[in-house]
Each structure stands twice: as structure tokens, then as C-alpha cells.
Write an enzyme that holds these catalytic residues in place. Structure first.
Site, PDB file in Angstrom:
ATOM      1  CG  LEU A   1      19.403   7.991  -2.205  1.00 26.62           C
ATOM      2  CD1 LEU A   1      18.198   7.735  -1.308  1.00 26.62           C
ATOM      3  CD2 LEU A   1      20.528   8.649  -1.407  1.00 26.62           C
ATOM      4  CG  HIS A   2      15.113   5.899  -6.827  1.00 25.92           C
ATOM      5  ND1 HIS A   2      15.428   4.719  -6.174  1.00 25.92           N
ATOM      6  CD2 HIS A   2      13.801   5.772  -7.188  1.00 25.92           C
ATOM      7  CE1 HIS A   2      14.374   3.921  -6.145  1.00 25.92           C
ATOM      8  NE2 HIS A   2      13.367   4.540  -6.741  1.00 25.92           N
ATOM      9  CD1 TRP A   3      15.441  11.479  -3.233  1.00 24.73           C
ATOM     10  CD2 TRP A   3      13.433  12.152  -2.504  1.00 24.73           C
ATOM     11  NE1 TRP A   3      15.541  11.688  -1.882  1.00 24.73           N
ATOM     12  CE2 TRP A   3      14.322  12.110  -1.404  1.00 24.73           C
ATOM     13  CE3 TRP A   3      12.112  12.558  -2.293  1.00 24.73           C
ATOM     14  CZ2 TRP A   3      13.931  12.451  -0.114  1.00 24.73           C
ATOM     15  CZ3 TRP A   3      11.722  12.900  -1.006  1.00 24.73           C
ATOM     16  CH2 TRP A   3      12.620  12.843   0.068  1.00 24.73           C
TER      17      TRP A   3
END
Length: 255
Positions: A171-173
Site C-alpha cells: 500500500l502506497h500513494w
């Protein structure tokens, strides 16, 4: 690492504020320092940029180093692909790549060592939980919260789902500064339901929610997550983009 605590007084949703926020200053300082110390795979060097002719005004950029020197993307074959600790993931980052803690040590900002734009970094919410690249309500809230800390009209955030250009299943932005006008900042929208509007006159159909059309941040996150969660459950690959809007095509940046 820099430690930051969010409060309502830090929230900046007004357009085109000239003064750089503390967050913008610290992010730039830490990112430039990491580049100067040789932490990146290459020094960011965009050889050319061009706005394509036509009504969509697409931006193309030539970044040869990212094409040849970035880490090979993970093989993504499913929207429901599980996290694999044997693959590269963000628990394996060196301390020199981690530039900010946000409220706790599990929510951090790290540099993207293969940058595509100025200050290109990654928001890694609940990093140690080893979550796959699927938006959670918590991560969406943290992304909006982080976006509100910037006062720059050029600050952007983006999420690529599995099967929609995500290269790491953790999970990453993405966050970065893009000093170009974008059609999405002023494009016409069609009403749909509540604060949700439809992006119709664009090659990629999509939904849009303006912060000015909701009551508060919780309301904004709830509406956005309703759509995102539906797309994930229906296994529809998707991208999420966060940017400040403009009133019209003729309005100029004020900085």
C-alpha cells in the site's frame, strides 16, 4: 527523520496560496538532501516536456533514466493479489530513504528512488501491516490529510491500483510537484449523485468529488471511499488523483 503532527489549523484547501507551507518546505529540504547524498538511482533529469496539441492538452515528458534505471515492476496479475513478503516491499527500505514520520512510526513518507517529478515521494500508511495495494479508508484519510498540509497549487497525489500501473503490491500513494496546468483542474463535469460528479468529456471516464461540495474531511473521505471500494470489490482497475481545482482555463497560477 522529520516528525509531523496534523491539526485542523494546518489544513489548507484554499486555492493558489503564495506562501509555502511548513510541510512543503520540509519535504523539499529532505528530498533535495537525499538527492544530493546520492540516495536515488539517478538524479532527476527531465530532458524535455511538451503539451500535445488537441482539446485534452496532454503533457508528455522525456525521462530516460526512469525508463532504464528504475526497479523492475512486480508481476501483477490480479486485483486481489496478496502481499508477498518475498517480493520487494516498503518494509525493506533503508533509513536514508525515509524522510518523514506522520504522527506515528507506521505512517511515513519515503523518497521514490526512481523519481518522475520534483520531490517525488511515497506516502506509506500503516507500512508495517504489510497491506496489499488496495485503498483502505484509513489510507485515503491520511492521503487527504497529507494533501491538506501543502499550500502549493502544484502539489499532486496519486494512487495506482493493482492492474492499473501499480508496480509494487504494498500500500502506497505517490506525491510530487507538477508545475504544469492540467485539464483536470478546470474540466466541465456532469452532476451524478450528492457531491459526486462525472468526468464525461475525457478519454478516461471517472468520478470527481470537490472538497467544496462536502461538509468536512470525513464527509469527503466517506463519499470517495464508497466509490473506490465499489471499484475494488468489482475488480475494476482504477487510478485516484488528487489535485487542486481552478475556476477556468484562463486563470493563471499565482506564485
Amino acid at each position: 527523520m522529520y516528525h509531523n503532527s496534523f491539526s485542523g489549523t494546518d489544513c489548507v484547501f484554499k486555492e493558489f496560496i503564495k506562501k509555502e507551507s511548513t510541510f512543503d518546505s520540509v519535504l523539499e529540504e529532505k528530498w533535495v538532501k537525499a538527492q544530493r547524498n546520492g540516495i536515488f538511482r539517478y538524479v532527476l533529469n527531465i530532458q524535455d516536456s511538451k503539451i500535445l496539441e488537441g482539446k485534452y492538452q496532454f503533457l508528455i515528458q522525456l525521462n530516460i533514466d526512469r525508463g532504464y534505471r528504475r526497479r523492475s515492476p512486480e508481476n501483477i496479475t490480479s486485483m486481489n493479489q496478496l502481499f508477498n513478503e518475498k517480493q520487494f516491499n516498503f518494509t525493506k527500505l533503508g533509513s536514508e530513504e525515509q524522510i518523514m514520520n506522520l504522527d506515528n512510526k507506521d505512517d511515513i513518507i519515503a523518497i521514490n528512488i526512481s523519481p518522475m517529478e520534483y520531490c517525488h515521494s511515497l506516502l506509506l500508511p500503516q507500512r508495517c501491516k504489510q497491506l496489499p495495494q488496495i485503498i483502505t479508508r484509513y489510507s485515503l484519510f491520511k492521503a487527504i490529510e497529507l494533501f491538506s498540509l501543502s499550500s502549493s497549487s502544484y502539489f499532486r497525489m496519486a494512487f495506482n491500483s493493482l492492474c492499473a500501473y501499480a508496480s509494487v503490491n504494498h500500500l502506497h500513494w505517490h506525491l510530487y510537484y507538477l508545475n504544469w496546468r492540467m485539464l483536470l483542474e478546470y474540466i466541465d463535469l456532469e452532476e451524478y449523485a450528492g457531491p459526486v460528479q462525472i468526468l464525461e468529456k475525457y478519454p478516461a471516464k471517472g468520478f470527481c468529488i470537490k472538497y467544496s461540495n462536502v461538509q468536512n474531511m470525513d464527509d469527503f473521505v466517506n463519499w470517495a471511499f464508497l466509490i473506490i471500494n465499489y471499484l475494488q470489490n468489482a475488480e475494476i482497475a482504477h487510478n485516484v488523483y488528487i489535485t487542486r481545482g481552478k475556476l477556468s482555463i484562463v486563470e493563471e497560477y499565482k506564485d
